[in-house]
Design a protein around this motif. Sequence first.
Motif, mmCIF file in Angstrom:
data_model
loop_
_atom_site.group_PDB
_atom_site.id
_atom_site.type_symbol
_atom_site.label_atom_id
_atom_site.label_comp_id
_atom_site.label_asym_id
_atom_site.label_seq_id
_atom_site.Cartn_x
_atom_site.Cartn_y
_atom_site.Cartn_z
ATOM 1 N N PRO A 1 0.793 -1.231 0.000
ATOM 2 C CA PRO A 1 0.000 0.000 0.000
ATOM 3 C C PRO A 1 0.825 1.279 0.000
ATOM 4 C CG PRO A 1 -0.099 -1.086 2.138
ATOM 5 C CD PRO A 1 0.541 -2.048 1.203
ATOM 6 N N LEU A 2 2.018 1.254 0.589
ATOM 7 C CA LEU A 2 2.810 2.474 0.636
ATOM 8 C C LEU A 2 3.419 2.838 -0.712
ATOM 9 C CD1 LEU A 2 4.587 2.268 4.104
ATOM 10 C CD2 LEU A 2 2.295 3.067 3.502
ATOM 11 N N LEU A 3 3.250 1.957 -1.711
ATOM 12 C CA LEU A 3 3.666 2.305 -3.075
ATOM 13 C C LEU A 3 2.670 3.229 -3.759
ATOM 14 C CD1 LEU A 3 4.974 -1.076 -4.580
ATOM 15 C CD2 LEU A 3 6.275 1.043 -4.352
ATOM 16 N N HIS A 4 1.466 3.328 -3.231
ATOM 17 C CA HIS A 4 0.426 4.112 -3.896
ATOM 18 C C HIS A 4 0.861 5.575 -3.980
ATOM 19 C CE1 HIS A 4 -3.445 5.787 -4.968
ATOM 20 N NE2 HIS A 4 -3.957 4.565 -5.055
ATOM 21 N N PRO A 5 0.739 6.202 -5.158
ATOM 22 C CA PRO A 5 1.186 7.592 -5.305
ATOM 23 C C PRO A 5 0.388 8.586 -4.467
ATOM 24 C CG PRO A 5 0.008 6.865 -7.267
ATOM 25 C CD PRO A 5 0.249 5.648 -6.438
ATOM 26 N N GLU A 6 -0.817 8.216 -4.030
ATOM 27 C CA GLU A 6 -1.644 9.108 -3.212
ATOM 28 C C GLU A 6 -1.874 8.531 -1.819
ATOM 29 O OE1 GLU A 6 -4.770 11.395 -5.884
ATOM 30 O OE2 GLU A 6 -4.870 9.246 -6.312
ATOM 31 N N ILE A 7 -0.929 7.743 -1.321
ATOM 32 C CA ILE A 7 -1.158 7.044 -0.067
ATOM 33 C C ILE A 7 -1.365 8.001 1.099
ATOM 34 C CG2 ILE A 7 1.316 6.791 0.437
ATOM 35 C CD1 ILE A 7 -1.585 4.346 1.289
ATOM 36 N N VAL A 8 -0.659 9.125 1.137
ATOM 37 C CA VAL A 8 -0.798 10.041 2.274
ATOM 38 C C VAL A 8 -2.196 10.662 2.326
ATOM 39 C CG1 VAL A 8 0.032 12.178 3.311
ATOM 40 C CG2 VAL A 8 1.666 10.483 2.482
ATOM 41 N N PRO A 9 -2.687 11.295 1.254
ATOM 42 C CA PRO A 9 -4.055 11.840 1.344
ATOM 43 C C PRO A 9 -5.120 10.768 1.520
ATOM 44 C CG PRO A 9 -3.187 12.080 -0.882
ATOM 45 C CD PRO A 9 -2.046 11.684 -0.011
ATOM 46 N N ILE A 10 -4.930 9.593 0.940
ATOM 47 C CA ILE A 10 -5.907 8.514 1.125
ATOM 48 C C ILE A 10 -5.959 8.080 2.587
ATOM 49 C CG2 ILE A 10 -6.307 6.061 0.672
ATOM 50 C CD1 ILE A 10 -5.570 6.570 -2.231
ATOM 51 N N LEU A 11 -4.810 7.882 3.206
ATOM 52 C CA LEU A 11 -4.789 7.489 4.611
ATOM 53 C C LEU A 11 -5.380 8.573 5.502
ATOM 54 C CD1 LEU A 11 -1.342 5.692 5.020
ATOM 55 C CD2 LEU A 11 -3.611 4.682 5.044
ATOM 56 N N GLN A 12 -5.070 9.829 5.212
ATOM 57 C CA GLN A 12 -5.637 10.919 6.004
ATOM 58 C C GLN A 12 -7.158 10.936 5.885
ATOM 59 O OE1 GLN A 12 -3.381 14.101 4.228
ATOM 60 N NE2 GLN A 12 -1.889 14.136 5.896
ATOM 61 N N TYR A 13 -7.647 10.707 4.685
ATOM 62 C CA TYR A 13 -9.096 10.675 4.461
ATOM 63 C C TYR A 13 -9.740 9.508 5.209
ATOM 64 C CZ TYR A 13 -13.457 9.744 1.948
ATOM 65 O OH TYR A 13 -14.764 9.468 1.632
ATOM 66 N N LEU A 14 -9.147 8.324 5.126
ATOM 67 C CA LEU A 14 -9.702 7.153 5.791
ATOM 68 C C LEU A 14 -9.653 7.291 7.311
ATOM 69 C CD1 LEU A 14 -8.243 4.273 3.587
ATOM 70 C CD2 LEU A 14 -10.572 5.173 3.566
ATOM 71 N N GLN A 15 -8.568 7.827 7.815
ATOM 72 C CA GLN A 15 -8.466 8.004 9.260
ATOM 73 C C GLN A 15 -9.531 8.970 9.776
ATOM 74 O OE1 GLN A 15 -4.259 9.039 9.170
ATOM 75 N NE2 GLN A 15 -3.818 7.282 10.464
ATOM 76 N N THR A 16 -9.778 10.047 9.031
ATOM 77 C CA THR A 16 -10.825 10.987 9.422
ATOM 78 C C THR A 16 -12.191 10.318 9.361
ATOM 79 O OG1 THR A 16 -9.544 12.887 8.657
ATOM 80 C CG2 THR A 16 -11.930 13.188 8.870
ATOM 81 N N ALA A 17 -12.419 9.497 8.335
ATOM 82 C CA ALA A 17 -13.695 8.793 8.210
ATOM 83 C C ALA A 17 -13.904 7.821 9.363
ATOM 84 C CB ALA A 17 -13.758 8.051 6.876
ATOM 85 N N VAL A 18 -12.830 7.220 9.862
ATOM 86 C CA VAL A 18 -12.930 6.313 11.004
ATOM 87 C C VAL A 18 -13.107 7.094 12.301
ATOM 88 C CG1 VAL A 18 -11.605 4.690 12.432
ATOM 89 C CG2 VAL A 18 -11.700 4.386 9.957
ATOM 90 N N HIS A 19 -12.278 8.094 12.500
ATOM 91 C CA HIS A 19 -12.245 8.813 13.776
ATOM 92 C C HIS A 19 -13.456 9.721 13.966
ATOM 93 C CE1 HIS A 19 -10.461 10.567 17.323
ATOM 94 N NE2 HIS A 19 -10.591 11.782 16.826
ATOM 95 N N ALA A 20 -13.840 10.452 12.937
ATOM 96 C CA ALA A 20 -14.887 11.466 13.072
ATOM 97 C C ALA A 20 -16.250 11.018 12.568
ATOM 98 C CB ALA A 20 -14.465 12.746 12.328
ATOM 99 N N ARG A 21 -16.272 9.986 11.692
ATOM 100 C CA ARG A 21 -17.540 9.635 11.068
ATOM 101 C C ARG A 21 -17.974 8.196 11.329
ATOM 102 N NH1 ARG A 21 -17.195 11.461 4.930
ATOM 103 N NH2 ARG A 21 -19.476 11.383 5.124
ATOM 104 N N GLY A 22 -17.182 7.441 12.076
ATOM 105 C CA GLY A 22 -17.580 6.101 12.479
ATOM 106 C C GLY A 22 -17.585 5.070 11.369
ATOM 107 N N LEU A 23 -16.713 5.213 10.369
ATOM 108 C CA LEU A 23 -16.678 4.278 9.248
ATOM 109 C C LEU A 23 -16.379 2.852 9.698
ATOM 110 C CD1 LEU A 23 -16.562 3.694 6.146
ATOM 111 C CD2 LEU A 23 -14.114 4.239 6.272
ATOM 112 N N ALA A 24 -15.435 2.687 10.611
ATOM 113 C CA ALA A 24 -15.009 1.368 11.095
ATOM 114 C C ALA A 24 -14.357 1.566 12.452
ATOM 115 C CB ALA A 24 -14.033 0.723 10.112
ATOM 116 N N ASP A 25 -13.987 0.470 13.087
ATOM 117 C CA ASP A 25 -13.281 0.587 14.364
ATOM 118 C C ASP A 25 -11.841 1.022 14.173
ATOM 119 O OD1 ASP A 25 -15.551 -0.294 15.700
ATOM 120 O OD2 ASP A 25 -14.934 -2.400 15.633
#
Length: 283
Positions: A52-76
């Motif tokens: 996954p760390l090869l992905h050219p957009e890994i940083v913004p994708i991870l930031q987006y997913l973490q926000t979706a988990v932390h602030a929006r309850g996407l997953a645990d």
Amino acid sequence: MEGDDWCRLRDSGQLRFDRGFMGFEVVREVVEDLLRTGIRFGTLALRWRGEPLLHPEIVPILQYLQTAVHARGLADRVRIETDGRFLSADLEGVVSHPARVDWVVDLDRGGGDLQRFLSLHRTGARLVLAVSATGALDVPALVARYPSFVPAAGRFPEDGGDRLWVRRTDHRNFRDNADARVELQAAADRLGVPVDTGEEDRPRRCAAPALSPVVSWDGKVTLCPTDVQLDHVLGEVTPGRFSDIWRGPGRATAVGDVAVRGVPDQALCRDCAMPWSPNQPKI
């Protein structure tokens, strides 16, 4: 190639990314569909057939997913499975995010610059060092090298702090799986920890249709993480929706097959050992 070298080549346009990487827009579409329809999974895992760390957009994708988990309850939690080679300085903000993140570093594939990762380690991130139990595994040396990591064997350690996880290898035949159980038990004995080695003497029951769908880089959906060739695709999230596939007739049939015969009625499933393995999620 080290992580910073990779980022330099990526940012200078010297590498091409025209295939093999899930577009950020696809990630957004899947996440927003899950949030809108109330479909929720405990763990959102990044890595299926690649790094996954090869992905050219890994940083913004991870930031987006973490926000979706932390602030929006996407997953645990988010689980990032990596060999560690492409850890770079621009991931520092991702590592320190308050969302629950399990970084699983595959020591079988190298482990990368682990000291660099530890220097970025912050509250919120959790580090699991994963290694397979084989006859060549030197358990005392492993424990001595990582003394601050609490050992675990068998199933993935879902809770607790940083862990040293010794896992079972999985094979397509009974004899090799029997040997794998013995090797895992031996490693657990040397670690002094309890273990689920997996059992081939009970009826198979596959957890995949209920718990572990996979969305490939190009948006194809399969119900099984072992379906690496995408032989049993239920649908696509582009232009379709994950929620329609998840609640559709194909998955309903697979879940029904599990209820009746223990595994879906697919060629891929006939000799699959995963329902007996501790590497399968618990139903």
